[in-house]
Design a protein around this motif. Structure first.
Motif, PDB file in Angstrom:
ATOM      1  N   ARG A   2    -109.314  68.825 -15.951  1.00 18.63           N
ATOM      2  CA  ARG A   2    -109.947  67.772 -16.734  1.00 18.63           C
ATOM      3  C   ARG A   2    -108.930  67.103 -17.658  1.00 18.63           C
ATOM      4  O   ARG A   2    -108.904  65.880 -17.804  1.00 18.63           O
ATOM      5  N   LEU A   3    -108.085  67.916 -18.296  1.00 18.16           N
ATOM      6  CA  LEU A   3    -107.065  67.386 -19.201  1.00 18.16           C
ATOM      7  C   LEU A   3    -106.028  66.563 -18.446  1.00 18.16           C
ATOM      8  O   LEU A   3    -105.567  65.526 -18.937  1.00 18.16           O
ATOM      9  N   LYS A   4    -105.681  67.020 -17.258  1.00 23.69           N
ATOM     10  CA  LYS A   4    -104.700  66.267 -16.461  1.00 23.69           C
ATOM     11  C   LYS A   4    -105.266  64.897 -16.095  1.00 23.69           C
ATOM     12  O   LYS A   4    -104.586  63.879 -16.221  1.00 23.69           O
ATOM     13  N   ALA A   5    -106.520  64.889 -15.659  1.00 25.26           N
ATOM     14  CA  ALA A   5    -107.163  63.630 -15.267  1.00 25.26           C
ATOM     15  C   ALA A   5    -107.282  62.693 -16.464  1.00 25.26           C
ATOM     16  O   ALA A   5    -107.055  61.483 -16.350  1.00 25.26           O
ATOM     17  N   ALA A   6    -107.612  63.263 -17.615  1.00 25.13           N
ATOM     18  CA  ALA A   6    -107.803  62.438 -18.816  1.00 25.13           C
ATOM     19  C   ALA A   6    -106.494  61.775 -19.221  1.00 25.13           C
ATOM     20  O   ALA A   6    -106.463  60.598 -19.591  1.00 25.13           O
ATOM     21  N   ARG A   7    -105.396  62.535 -19.134  1.00 22.04           N
ATOM     22  CA  ARG A   7    -104.105  61.967 -19.526  1.00 22.04           C
ATOM     23  C   ARG A   7    -103.657  60.905 -18.520  1.00 22.04           C
ATOM     24  O   ARG A   7    -103.119  59.870 -18.895  1.00 22.04           O
ATOM     25  N   GLU A  55     -98.356  81.907 -34.956  1.00 15.85           N
ATOM     26  CA  GLU A  55     -97.522  82.935 -34.317  1.00 15.85           C
ATOM     27  C   GLU A  55     -98.071  83.296 -32.943  1.00 15.85           C
ATOM     28  O   GLU A  55     -97.330  83.476 -31.991  1.00 15.85           O
ATOM     29  N   ARG A  56     -99.397  83.409 -32.860  1.00 16.13           N
ATOM     30  CA  ARG A  56    -100.014  83.736 -31.566  1.00 16.13           C
ATOM     31  C   ARG A  56     -99.793  82.616 -30.546  1.00 16.13           C
ATOM     32  O   ARG A  56     -99.489  82.871 -29.383  1.00 16.13           O
ATOM     33  N   LEU A  57     -99.947  81.371 -31.014  1.00 11.08           N
ATOM     34  CA  LEU A  57     -99.797  80.227 -30.105  1.00 11.08           C
ATOM     35  C   LEU A  57     -98.374  80.107 -29.576  1.00 11.08           C
ATOM     36  O   LEU A  57     -98.156  79.683 -28.449  1.00 11.08           O
ATOM     37  N   LYS A  58     -97.409  80.523 -30.404  1.00  9.70           N
ATOM     38  CA  LYS A  58     -96.004  80.418 -29.998  1.00  9.70           C
ATOM     39  C   LYS A  58     -95.710  81.308 -28.795  1.00  9.70           C
ATOM     40  O   LYS A  58     -94.759  81.061 -28.054  1.00  9.70           O
ATOM     41  N   GLU A  59     -96.535  82.335 -28.602  1.00  5.31           N
ATOM     42  CA  GLU A  59     -96.346  83.218 -27.443  1.00  5.31           C
ATOM     43  C   GLU A  59     -96.417  82.432 -26.133  1.00  5.31           C
ATOM     44  O   GLU A  59     -95.889  82.855 -25.114  1.00  5.31           O
ATOM     45  N   SER A  60     -97.094  81.283 -26.163  1.00  8.16           N
ATOM     46  CA  SER A  60     -97.219  80.470 -24.948  1.00  8.16           C
ATOM     47  C   SER A  60     -95.910  79.763 -24.620  1.00  8.16           C
ATOM     48  O   SER A  60     -95.760  79.204 -23.543  1.00  8.16           O
ATOM     49  N   GLY A  61     -94.976  79.747 -25.566  1.00 10.57           N
ATOM     50  CA  GLY A  61     -93.710  79.059 -25.352  1.00 10.57           C
ATOM     51  C   GLY A  61     -93.711  77.616 -25.841  1.00 10.57           C
ATOM     52  O   GLY A  61     -92.690  76.942 -25.821  1.00 10.57           O
ATOM     53  N   ALA A  62     -94.859  77.128 -26.291  1.00 11.11           N
ATOM     54  CA  ALA A  62     -94.967  75.741 -26.753  1.00 11.11           C
ATOM     55  C   ALA A  62     -94.445  75.601 -28.184  1.00 11.11           C
ATOM     56  O   ALA A  62     -94.337  76.580 -28.912  1.00 11.11           O
ATOM     57  N   SER A  63     -94.105  74.353 -28.562  1.00 14.02           N
ATOM     58  CA  SER A  63     -93.748  74.084 -29.953  1.00 14.02           C
ATOM     59  C   SER A  63     -95.030  74.107 -30.778  1.00 14.02           C
ATOM     60  O   SER A  63     -96.003  73.461 -30.404  1.00 14.02           O
ATOM     61  N   THR A  91    -110.045  86.389 -18.695  1.00 15.18           N
ATOM     62  CA  THR A  91    -110.023  86.551 -17.241  1.00 15.18           C
ATOM     63  C   THR A  91    -109.461  85.310 -16.544  1.00 15.18           C
ATOM     64  O   THR A  91    -109.141  85.359 -15.366  1.00 15.18           O
ATOM     65  N   GLY A  92    -109.387  84.206 -17.285  1.00 16.19           N
ATOM     66  CA  GLY A  92    -108.889  82.962 -16.691  1.00 16.19           C
ATOM     67  C   GLY A  92    -109.989  82.148 -16.033  1.00 16.19           C
ATOM     68  O   GLY A  92    -109.758  81.019 -15.590  1.00 16.19           O
ATOM     69  N   SER A  93    -111.187  82.682 -16.028  1.00 11.25           N
ATOM     70  CA  SER A  93    -112.315  82.000 -15.400  1.00 11.25           C
ATOM     71  C   SER A  93    -112.577  80.644 -16.075  1.00 11.25           C
ATOM     72  O   SER A  93    -112.676  80.570 -17.302  1.00 11.25           O
ATOM     73  N   GLY A  94    -112.669  79.600 -15.272  1.00  8.21           N
ATOM     74  CA  GLY A  94    -112.975  78.267 -15.790  1.00  8.21           C
ATOM     75  C   GLY A  94    -111.791  77.520 -16.384  1.00  8.21           C
ATOM     76  O   GLY A  94    -111.895  76.333 -16.685  1.00  8.21           O
ATOM     77  N   MET A  95    -110.672  78.210 -16.578  1.00  8.02           N
ATOM     78  CA  MET A  95    -109.526  77.561 -17.226  1.00  8.02           C
ATOM     79  C   MET A  95    -108.915  76.479 -16.344  1.00  8.02           C
ATOM     80  O   MET A  95    -108.439  75.459 -16.838  1.00  8.02           O
ATOM     81  N   ASP A  96    -108.951  76.710 -15.017  1.00  6.68           N
ATOM     82  CA  ASP A  96    -108.412  75.702 -14.094  1.00  6.68           C
ATOM     83  C   ASP A  96    -109.170  74.386 -14.220  1.00  6.68           C
ATOM     84  O   ASP A  96    -108.585  73.307 -14.203  1.00  6.68           O
ATOM     85  N   ALA A  97    -110.482  74.506 -14.355  1.00  6.80           N
ATOM     86  CA  ALA A  97    -111.315  73.304 -14.470  1.00  6.80           C
ATOM     87  C   ALA A  97    -110.973  72.540 -15.743  1.00  6.80           C
ATOM     88  O   ALA A  97    -110.920  71.302 -15.756  1.00  6.80           O
ATOM     89  N   ARG A 105    -100.109  77.622 -22.089  1.00  2.75           N
ATOM     90  CA  ARG A 105     -99.345  78.364 -21.082  1.00  2.75           C
ATOM     91  C   ARG A 105     -99.478  77.673 -19.717  1.00  2.75           C
ATOM     92  O   ARG A 105     -98.497  77.446 -19.030  1.00  2.75           O
ATOM     93  N   ARG A 106    -100.734  77.334 -19.376  1.00  4.90           N
ATOM     94  CA  ARG A 106    -100.975  76.729 -18.061  1.00  4.90           C
ATOM     95  C   ARG A 106    -100.422  75.312 -17.955  1.00  4.90           C
ATOM     96  O   ARG A 106     -99.757  74.968 -16.987  1.00  4.90           O
ATOM     97  N   LEU A 107    -100.717  74.482 -18.981  1.00  4.30           N
ATOM     98  CA  LEU A 107    -100.237  73.095 -18.950  1.00  4.30           C
ATOM     99  C   LEU A 107     -98.720  73.049 -19.094  1.00  4.30           C
ATOM    100  O   LEU A 107     -98.054  72.166 -18.559  1.00  4.30           O
ATOM    101  N   GLY A 108     -98.188  74.033 -19.827  1.00  7.06           N
ATOM    102  CA  GLY A 108     -96.753  74.079 -20.124  1.00  7.06           C
ATOM    103  C   GLY A 108     -95.890  74.238 -18.883  1.00  7.06           C
ATOM    104  O   GLY A 108     -94.685  73.998 -18.917  1.00  7.06           O
ATOM    105  N   ARG A 109     -96.496  74.658 -17.781  1.00 13.50           N
ATOM    106  CA  ARG A 109     -95.717  74.801 -16.539  1.00 13.50           C
ATOM    107  C   ARG A 109     -95.241  73.453 -16.021  1.00 13.50           C
ATOM    108  O   ARG A 109     -94.188  73.359 -15.424  1.00 13.50           O
ATOM    109  N   SER A 110     -96.042  72.427 -16.221  1.00 15.25           N
ATOM    110  CA  SER A 110     -95.624  71.129 -15.696  1.00 15.25           C
ATOM    111  C   SER A 110     -95.602  70.001 -16.729  1.00 15.25           C
ATOM    112  O   SER A 110     -95.245  68.877 -16.397  1.00 15.25           O
ATOM    113  N   TYR A 111     -96.014  70.316 -17.968  1.00 14.18           N
ATOM    114  CA  TYR A 111     -96.031  69.265 -18.981  1.00 14.18           C
ATOM    115  C   TYR A 111     -95.361  69.738 -20.266  1.00 14.18           C
ATOM    116  O   TYR A 111     -95.211  70.930 -20.483  1.00 14.18           O
TER     117      TYR A 111
END
Lengths: 117, 223
Positions: B213-218, B78-86, B203-209, B56-62
């Motif tokens: 990390r994933l953005k930097a790695a890519r 089915e649960r993962l599809k809720e994020s809108g991703a393939s 709660t979303g805690s720590g998800m930004d970090a 959901r979070r990465l999907g906003r820009s990637y």
């Protein structure tokens, strides 16, 4: 319990290698299993008997060499062999190191077999 | 007549076929510029919930996609599809791990060049997935705070093959009396130096970090 799948891969590789070398029946397989390979020896031995049935490896002995974990200690600047995979710490000086140099092996080393079936 | 057995040297990895396929996958991923993460954990550690939040979070820009392995159901997909991703499902039947060949098949028809991130949610199992390279860039092992602080030491092989450890359900830490220091010590004993993230998908805690990390790695990869 993925040893069944590992055993299948092992026997396929062994039979292919044997055929390429003109061996029609296998009498022994020599494998090396690292302490960090994730393979349980007993489970592999059991699975091996199951999957060799009806193959040229039926009845062959599975000879396993255990490979302990070896890490590189940055303080000693030397490779050190550990008694157990945990803790990952130099047995000489106690420095922690995640630099694993051996112990992940899952290798078919050699085959013994005969040319007659 | 006695038959003397002949000894032949082989010296090959037992999982050679998987390794060869994984190497091919890795080359394909690299060429396509897609960063691939293999998520492993015990059943119920929160892979699907955490991944839904990541997608959901990465999907906003990637451009993000996921392949999910499960023994029997497609509930996770089915649960993962809720994020809108393939999302694609791999049903493994009785197989307790994903193999490179399954990933290869699951990717058929997908143009990898149209993806930035691909997540592989492995079968919930802390033992079997360790031996199978899937061509991923990074293997992330997840532990939930409810699993006990000594879990890493019980399953050294998988942690030892991982690049990142993630503590999930951190919002429950206090309620279950999670001893953070003890857990991190256990991780350090098994895989010294491995980065550890603490997250709560709820709660979303720590998800930004994690996302950072994933953005930097890519970025480091496609540069």
């Amino acid at each position: 319990m993925h040893e069944l799948s590992i055993a299948q891969n092992l026997v396929e590789l062994a039979v292919e290698s044997a055929q390429a070398q003109g061996l029609r029946r296998l009498t022994a397989l020599h494998v090396r299993i690292g302490a960090l390979s994730g393979v349980v020896k007993e489970a592999l031995l059991f699975a091996f008997d199951v999957v060799t049935e009806g193959t040229p490896a039926q009845g062959a002995a599975l000879i396993i060499e255990d490979v302990p974990v070896t890490i590189f200690c940055p303080s000693c600047q030397a490779e050190r062999t550990l008694d157990a995979p945990v803790p990952m710490r130099c047995p000489e000086c106690g420095t922690r190191s995640g630099d694993v140099r051996a112990g992940r092996e899952l290798e078919l080393v050699a085959l013994e077999g005969v040319e007659e079936a | 007549m006695t038959i003397t057995p002949r000894i032949v040297e082989v010296r090959q990895n037992v999982l050679k076929k998987n390794d060869v396929l994984a190497r091919e996958l890795r080359e394909r991923f690299q060429r396509s510029g897609v960063y691939v993460v293999n998520l492993v954990s015990s059943p119920g550690a929160g892979k699907t919930t955490a991944l839904t939040e990541l997608l959901r979070r990465l999907g906003r820009s990637y451009r993000v996609a996921a392949v999910v392995g499960d023994l029997a159901t497609d509930n996770d997909a089915e649960r993962l599809k809720e994020s809108g991703a393939s999302v694609r499902q791999i049903t493994t039947g009785t197989v307790c791990h994903l193999e490179a060949e399954m990933i290869s098949r699951a990717l058929e028809g997908w143009n990898l060049a149209e993806l930035d991130y691909l997540f592989i949610e492995n079968v919930g199992n802390l033992v079997c997935p360790a031996s199978y390279d899937l061509g991923e860039n990074e293997r992330a092992v997840l532990f939930s705070v409810t699993e006990g602080e000594d879990k890493p030491e019980k399953y050294p092989t998988l942690i030892n093959s991982s690049d990142l450890a993630v503590i999930t359900k951190i919002d429950l830490a206090e309620a279950v009396g999670f001893d953070r220091a003890r857990f991190i010590e256990a991780v350090e004993r098994v895989r010294p130096g491995i980065p550890v993230l603490e997250v709560s998908a709820r709660t979303g805690s720590g998800m930004d970090a994690w996302v950072a990390r994933l953005k930097a790695a890519r970025q480091a990869l496609v540069k």
